[in-house]
Scaffold this active site. Structure first.
Site, PDB file in Angstrom:
ATOM      1  N   GLU A   1       2.631   2.569  11.986  1.00 46.73           N
ATOM      2  CA  GLU A   1       4.087   2.796  11.930  1.00 46.73           C
ATOM      3  C   GLU A   1       4.667   4.144  11.690  1.00 46.73           C
ATOM      4  O   GLU A   1       3.734   4.816  10.935  1.00 46.73           O
ATOM      5  CB  GLU A   1       4.910   1.593  10.875  1.00 46.73           C
ATOM      6  CG  GLU A   1       4.387   0.276  11.277  1.00 46.73           C
ATOM      7  CD  GLU A   1       5.497  -0.614  10.723  1.00 46.73           C
ATOM      8  OE1 GLU A   1       6.436  -0.611  11.212  1.00 46.73           O
ATOM      9  OE2 GLU A   1       5.091  -0.885   9.558  1.00 46.73           O
TER      10      GLU A   1
ATOM     11  N   ASN B   1      11.522  -7.206   0.487  1.00 47.70           N
ATOM     12  CA  ASN B   1      11.399  -6.213  -0.633  1.00 47.70           C
ATOM     13  C   ASN B   1      11.650  -4.708  -0.302  1.00 47.70           C
ATOM     14  O   ASN B   1      12.038  -3.964  -1.291  1.00 47.70           O
ATOM     15  CB  ASN B   1       9.735  -6.261  -1.000  1.00 47.70           C
ATOM     16  CG  ASN B   1       8.836  -5.628   0.103  1.00 47.70           C
ATOM     17  OD1 ASN B   1       9.015  -5.659   1.261  1.00 47.70           O
ATOM     18  ND2 ASN B   1       7.917  -5.026  -0.331  1.00 47.70           N
TER      19      ASN B   1
ATOM     20  N   GLU C   1       2.122  -5.670   9.485  1.00 47.99           N
ATOM     21  CA  GLU C   1       1.687  -5.107   8.175  1.00 47.99           C
ATOM     22  C   GLU C   1       1.668  -6.209   7.373  1.00 47.99           C
ATOM     23  O   GLU C   1       2.605  -6.855   6.948  1.00 47.99           O
ATOM     24  CB  GLU C   1       2.637  -3.892   7.726  1.00 47.99           C
ATOM     25  CG  GLU C   1       2.299  -2.626   8.609  1.00 47.99           C
ATOM     26  CD  GLU C   1       0.878  -2.067   8.726  1.00 47.99           C
ATOM     27  OE1 GLU C   1       0.106  -2.280   7.543  1.00 47.99           O
ATOM     28  OE2 GLU C   1       0.644  -1.362   9.734  1.00 47.99           O
TER      29      GLU C   1
ATOM     30  N   CYS D   1       3.963  -3.580  -1.066  1.00 47.76           N
ATOM     31  CA  CYS D   1       2.487  -3.828  -0.335  1.00 47.76           C
ATOM     32  C   CYS D   1       1.989  -2.602  -0.702  1.00 47.76           C
ATOM     33  O   CYS D   1       0.583  -2.938  -0.659  1.00 47.76           O
ATOM     34  CB  CYS D   1       2.670  -3.926   1.122  1.00 47.76           C
ATOM     35  SG  CYS D   1       3.675  -3.065   1.870  1.00 47.76           S
TER      36      CYS D   1
END
Ligand code: ADP
Length: 484
Positions: free
Chosen positions: A464, A155, A253, A287
């Site tokens: 991150e 994505n 994640e 997300c």
């Protein structure tokens, strides 16, 4: 009839490009699936082992290069990304589907991430601690973690690889990188840029093909010291189980079910804008996408009606055509998933206000869809859809809204729209999400701020981005020097 340029793309192992064999991965345009973009190798288990060995062999030399010198390569990569921005953004839209404007934004982000971490090369520091012993110097040193496996989703095919690869490199690690099956081309272009920027052979190795086959080796090989993954919860769980056998470090994640909370004193126009951006931007395939809107009863009718009007005006189409606001979904599975949830929402008794249909005759197109009067326990309010489907849930006030927002297994991003400072801060403190926004969309991140979710959205290990990435990509050594 299929239109194809029969272009063959290669994998990179130890500085050598390996073209596909007889078994290939076909990559096509989700806005027009008859358009074949090209064919990629199906890396074998042996290829994967070689890639890991090559990263291991390249580690000592790469990690000894002074960090600012490594940074110069990252800076060069950033410059090349600037010069190839339009070309890479077009390739991104062609294989992933998002609009060209969204793709340009993403490539620009990747460029900025490389620039940021190039500078971090000057700032990697340790600590000097007070000693309890006379004539002792006590200090810490950050060393590279080692060989890292980087596994990414389709994505954000350049931004996510960039925010994993750039810190991995600046902190002295070597890499095996595997992009998603649906977006290998953009990832390959990024690898090409890094090679052109001067990355030595073996420092980055690139594999395409079957995620389960390559990914299992990349996460269970004892020569791998760390794994950074973004993708589904199911795959993330398998990776964690593989990694633990070797005590490899993980950063995972894995999705969200993010709420935009609209309180009664919200700026209505802003609330609608944020709902459209977060819910239908990137075709809902983020997300951090807004998939639930929790709205206070007092303004629910006005908000719902303004949102529906705005969403009706979104133009669905090929992301390369000007005027398109929302591109297709990435593949047939995603189209089917959205279609299933559109049907499920109606079956569960929610009110379908807009959309609810998909068109798969040429590409994977799903209409912007809004459900009203959704109950928090319905599956459309609980499960990640990863498509342009918004569920509206009514709430009596702030506390009820927070309770409903928290009543899910995910905890990635959440936002509140309000002009009431007290309620805004109460929301920020009580919401169970790793990213909280006030009067901003649930999507969109700062490249220099820690990013990661709570609950099932993340492995809850390492964040991150920004300087938080240093914790994941380095190991700390403590040194005691008695100079008396
Ligand atoms: P999505 O549903 O978004 O495609 P996945 O978790 O399947 O999410 O994919 C994310 C990334 O994980 C992709 O690069 C995919 O190829 C990879 N992958 C898939 N299966 C495995 C596995 N068993 N181990 C490691 N990586 C995998």
């Amino acid at each position: 009839m299929k239109t194809t340029n029969t272009k063959l793309y290669s994998n990179l192992i130890n500085g050598n490009w390996h073209p596909p064999g007889t078994d290939v991965l076909e990559n096509h345009n989700p806005a027009d699936y008859n358009e074949v973009i090209g064919f990629f190798p199906m890396a074998t288990l042996e290829d994967t082992k070689q890639a890991i060995d090559s990263a291991r062999a390249a580690l000592p030399a790469w990690s000894k290069i002074p960090a600012p010198t490594r940074g110069a390569i990252l800076d060069k990569a950033s410059q090349i990304l600037t010069s190839r921005l339009d070309e890479i953004a077009t390739a991104l839209t062609r294989e992933e589907g998002k609009t060209l404007a969204e793709a340009k934004g993403e490539v620009t982000r990747a460029r900025d991430i490389f620039k940021y971490y190039a500078g971090e090369g000057w700032r990697i520091g340790g600590e000097v601690l007070p000693s309890s012993v006379t004539d002792e110097l006590l200090y810490t040193r950050r060393e590279p973690l080692g060989v890292v496996s980087i596994i990414t989703p389709w994505n954000f095919p350049i931004a996510i690889p960039a925010w994993k690869i750039a810190p991995a490199l600046i902190y002295g690690n070597t890499i095996v990188f595997k992009p998603a099956e649906d977006a290998p081309h953009t990832a390959l272009l990024l690898v090409e840029v890094l090679v052109e920027a001067g990355l030595p052979a073996g420092v980055i190795n690139f594999l395409t093909g079957d995620g389960a086959l390559i990914g299992t080796e990349m996460t269970s090989n004892p020569n791998v010291n760390g794994i950074s993954f973004t993708g589904s919860h199911n795959t993330g769980t398998k990776i964690y189980q593989n990694a633990i056998k070797n005590m490899a470090r993980v950063q995972l994640e894995m999705g969200g079910k993010n709420a935009l909370v609209v309180l009664k004193d919200a700026d209505l126009e802003l609330a609608v804008k944020l709902a459209i951006t977060g819910g239908f931007g990137l075709t809902g395939q983020a997300c951090t996408a807004t998939s639930r809107i929790i709205v206070q009863e007092e303004i629910a009718e006005a908000f719902v009606s303004a949102l529906t009007t705005a969403a009706k005006n979104l133009k669905l189409g090929n992301g390369l055509e000007s005027g398109t606001n929302m591109g297709p979904l990435v593949n047939q599975d995603q189209l089917q998933t959205s279609q299933n949830y559109m049907a499920l929402g109606q079956k569960e008794g929610a009110t379908l206000l807009l959309g609810g249909e998909v068109d798969g005759t040429k590409g994977y197109f799903a209409q912007a869809t809004i459900f009203d009067h959704v109950q928090p326990t319905m599956r459309i309010a609980q499960e990640e859809i990863f498509g342009p489907v918004i569920s509206i849930i009514r709430a009596s006030g702030l506390n009820d809204a927070i309770e409903k927002a928290n009543a899910i297994s995910f905890g990635l991003s959440a936002s509140v729209v309000t002009n009431n400072l007290r309620e805004a801060f109460a929301f920020a403190n009580q919401i169970e999400a790793g990213v909280v926004k006030i009067n901003e969309p649930t999507t969109g991140l700062a490249l220099n701020a820690p990013f990661g979710g709570f609950k099932q959205s993340s492995a809850n290990t390492f964040k991150e981005q920004g300087q938080a990435a240093m914790d994941f990509y380095t190991r700390t050594k403590t040194i005691y020097v008695n100079h008396g």
